[in-house]
Motif scaffolding. Sequence first.
Motif: not given
Length: 187
Positions: A171-173
């Motif tokens: 998830s995310g970066e």
Amino acid sequence: MGKAADIPDARRGGRGGDGRGTVRPIRRLGDPVLRTECDPVRTFDAALRRLVDDMFATMYQADGAGLAANQIGVAQQIFVYDCLDDRDRRHVGHVINPVLVVADGETLVESEGCLSLPGLRFDTPRFSHAVVEGVDVKGRPVRVEGTGYFARCLQHECGHLRGEVYIDTLSGEARREALRAIRSAPA
């Protein structure tokens, strides 16, 4: 599951690692079979035994620690494995119609790869303990419990059979970085 650099080449013995199978091409990310939920196995016959042998041969040829049937284009609920746990105990086997019944313990973020995304590794969160239940090639019940790297392998292979790849857990970066790397990887 990706490369098994931590496991010695001597691992090629045991059920399925006996050289009887035929190496099949491994499907790469982008092939629709990798994103398709696999069907349960209903027929336990010689063809199923040959498929499991082929899966072991293919996994060993690719120096992998695990392989799901859809990674060789067969959309059935089967995976094979040969990997170490957190106590350096070797686990070799297969599970048909597996169900991940437990995934718990500490969440470990470690480098993970996949034979369907060759050359790429990403820090991937997985639970430190996993239990999978299913059957073997004769339809007999099996229960496989793993810790450490083996738990990671069990979770990874069960994900494949649901039509997932390991980057789906990011998830995310971390996910954005993985997707950029995949787009720029050679075909």
